[in-house]
Scaffold this motif. Structure first.
Motif, PDB file in Angstrom:
ATOM      1  N   LYS A   7      11.669  -2.786  -0.016  1.00 34.04           N
ATOM      2  CA  LYS A   7      11.558  -2.032  -1.260  1.00 34.04           C
ATOM      3  C   LYS A   7      12.363  -0.744  -1.117  1.00 34.04           C
ATOM      4  O   LYS A   7      12.433  -0.164  -0.039  1.00 34.04           O
ATOM      5  N   LYS A   8      12.969  -0.326  -2.227  1.00 28.35           N
ATOM      6  CA  LYS A   8      13.780   0.884  -2.201  1.00 28.35           C
ATOM      7  C   LYS A   8      13.662   1.590  -3.548  1.00 28.35           C
ATOM      8  O   LYS A   8      13.702   0.966  -4.592  1.00 28.35           O
ATOM      9  N   LEU A   9      13.517   2.904  -3.494  1.00 18.01           N
ATOM     10  CA  LEU A   9      13.486   3.731  -4.689  1.00 18.01           C
ATOM     11  C   LEU A   9      14.278   4.995  -4.389  1.00 18.01           C
ATOM     12  O   LEU A   9      13.983   5.707  -3.423  1.00 18.01           O
ATOM     13  N   LYS A  10      15.315   5.240  -5.191  1.00 17.53           N
ATOM     14  CA  LYS A  10      16.084   6.476  -5.055  1.00 17.53           C
ATOM     15  C   LYS A  10      16.041   7.194  -6.392  1.00 17.53           C
ATOM     16  O   LYS A  10      16.336   6.597  -7.427  1.00 17.53           O
ATOM     17  N   LEU A  20      11.423   0.970   2.275  1.00 18.03           N
ATOM     18  CA  LEU A  20      10.309   0.331   2.968  1.00 18.03           C
ATOM     19  C   LEU A  20      10.746  -1.042   3.468  1.00 18.03           C
ATOM     20  O   LEU A  20      11.352  -1.803   2.719  1.00 18.03           O
ATOM     21  N   ASN A  21      10.428  -1.326   4.716  1.00 16.09           N
ATOM     22  CA  ASN A  21      10.672  -2.649   5.286  1.00 16.09           C
ATOM     23  C   ASN A  21       9.384  -3.152   5.892  1.00 16.09           C
ATOM     24  O   ASN A  21       8.761  -2.452   6.699  1.00 16.09           O
ATOM     25  N   SER A  22       8.991  -4.355   5.517  1.00 11.89           N
ATOM     26  CA  SER A  22       7.791  -4.959   6.064  1.00 11.89           C
ATOM     27  C   SER A  22       8.087  -5.445   7.485  1.00 11.89           C
ATOM     28  O   SER A  22       8.987  -6.255   7.689  1.00 11.89           O
ATOM     29  N   LEU A  23       7.362  -4.910   8.470  1.00 14.22           N
ATOM     30  CA  LEU A  23       7.543  -5.331   9.861  1.00 14.22           C
ATOM     31  C   LEU A  23       6.662  -6.537  10.164  1.00 14.22           C
ATOM     32  O   LEU A  23       7.025  -7.404  10.939  1.00 14.22           O
ATOM     33  N   ASN A  24       5.480  -6.552   9.565  1.00 12.62           N
ATOM     34  CA  ASN A  24       4.591  -7.716   9.559  1.00 12.62           C
ATOM     35  C   ASN A  24       3.590  -7.470   8.437  1.00 12.62           C
ATOM     36  O   ASN A  24       3.725  -6.501   7.698  1.00 12.62           O
ATOM     37  N   GLU A  25       2.594  -8.333   8.303  1.00 15.22           N
ATOM     38  CA  GLU A  25       1.716  -8.202   7.124  1.00 15.22           C
ATOM     39  C   GLU A  25       0.925  -6.890   7.072  1.00 15.22           C
ATOM     40  O   GLU A  25       0.479  -6.486   6.006  1.00 15.22           O
ATOM     41  N   ASN A  26       0.767  -6.211   8.213  1.00 18.15           N
ATOM     42  CA  ASN A  26       0.002  -4.963   8.230  1.00 18.15           C
ATOM     43  C   ASN A  26       0.783  -3.766   8.778  1.00 18.15           C
ATOM     44  O   ASN A  26       0.180  -2.770   9.171  1.00 18.15           O
ATOM     45  N   LYS A  27       2.100  -3.874   8.827  1.00 17.76           N
ATOM     46  CA  LYS A  27       2.899  -2.764   9.362  1.00 17.76           C
ATOM     47  C   LYS A  27       4.183  -2.619   8.543  1.00 17.76           C
ATOM     48  O   LYS A  27       4.843  -3.599   8.232  1.00 17.76           O
ATOM     49  N   TYR A  51       0.838  -1.204   0.000  1.00 17.83           N
ATOM     50  CA  TYR A  51       0.000   0.000   0.000  1.00 17.83           C
ATOM     51  C   TYR A  51       0.872   1.253   0.000  1.00 17.83           C
ATOM     52  O   TYR A  51       0.557   2.248  -0.651  1.00 17.83           O
ATOM     53  N   VAL A  52       1.973   1.192   0.735  1.00 15.65           N
ATOM     54  CA  VAL A  52       2.884   2.332   0.789  1.00 15.65           C
ATOM     55  C   VAL A  52       3.639   2.450  -0.541  1.00 15.65           C
ATOM     56  O   VAL A  52       3.752   3.529  -1.119  1.00 15.65           O
ATOM     57  N   TRP A  53       4.113   1.327  -1.045  1.00 16.94           N
ATOM     58  CA  TRP A  53       4.881   1.282  -2.295  1.00 16.94           C
ATOM     59  C   TRP A  53       4.058   1.832  -3.451  1.00 16.94           C
ATOM     60  O   TRP A  53       4.571   2.561  -4.313  1.00 16.94           O
ATOM     61  N   ASP A  54       2.787   1.502  -3.489  1.00 20.35           N
ATOM     62  CA  ASP A  54       1.897   1.942  -4.560  1.00 20.35           C
ATOM     63  C   ASP A  54       1.821   3.473  -4.641  1.00 20.35           C
ATOM     64  O   ASP A  54       1.655   4.033  -5.722  1.00 20.35           O
TER      65      ASP A  54
END
Length: 158
Positions: free
Chosen positions: A80-83, A100-107, A17-20
């Motif tokens: 995920k990383k975008l520079k 972005l680092n996934s901490l768990n499926e919803n965080k 969701y964040v990546w999008d």
């Protein structure tokens, strides 16, 4: 004189969701960067690094146009990383790094690093006094938007 700001924030939404918001279509990008009025590919590479997009940015009544180059790219389910880098108004060389680092499926842990190098000597003093307010506001906008998108999707799925 290079100025750099870094902020981290935990977002209560899945990493995609964040990546999008960062890597999705213009309509998604505009939710966190409302001043971006156009984002068109100029040159696309298979691995994304080296890809160039022509972006239009509205500042008041003026529209700035510049090329944004992808400098680093990673897209895995957990990380995920975008520079990107661009020159704004022939006055500032800017890079933006989104991690972005996934901490768990919803965080998701969102880390934003922005660098700004003035290209004209008279702007160096201005940079000396520049604060991290814009970086903080951007991180909060990403968090709020991703969490809203995730919440709204739960209602659609029901």
């Amino acid at each position: 004189m290079l100025k750099e700001w870094t902020r981290e924030i935990e977002i209560d939404a899945p990493i995609d969701y964040v990546w999008d918001l960062l890597e999705g279509p213009l309509e998604k990008m505009q939710k966190i960067m409302p001043q971006v009025v156009d984002h068109q590919p100029v040159k696309l590479t298979e691995e994304s690094v080296g890809s160039i997009y022509r972006q239009k940015y509205k500042e008041g009544k003026r529209i700035e146009e510049y090329d944004v180059e992808t400098l680093d790219y990673l897209n895995t389910p957990e990380k995920k990383k975008l520079k990107v880098g661009f020159t704004l108004a022939k006055m500032f060389e800017i890079t933006a790094l989104y991690e972005l680092n996934s901490l768990n499926e919803n965080k998701t842990l969102f880390k934003y690093t922005c660098t700004n190098r003035p290209l004209k000597s008279f702007l160096k003093l201005f940079m000396f006094f520049a604060s991290d307010r814009i970086v903080v506001q951007f991180c909060e906008r990403v968090k709020e938007t991703a969490e809203d998108e995730f919440e709204n999707s739960k209602f659609i799925l029901k």
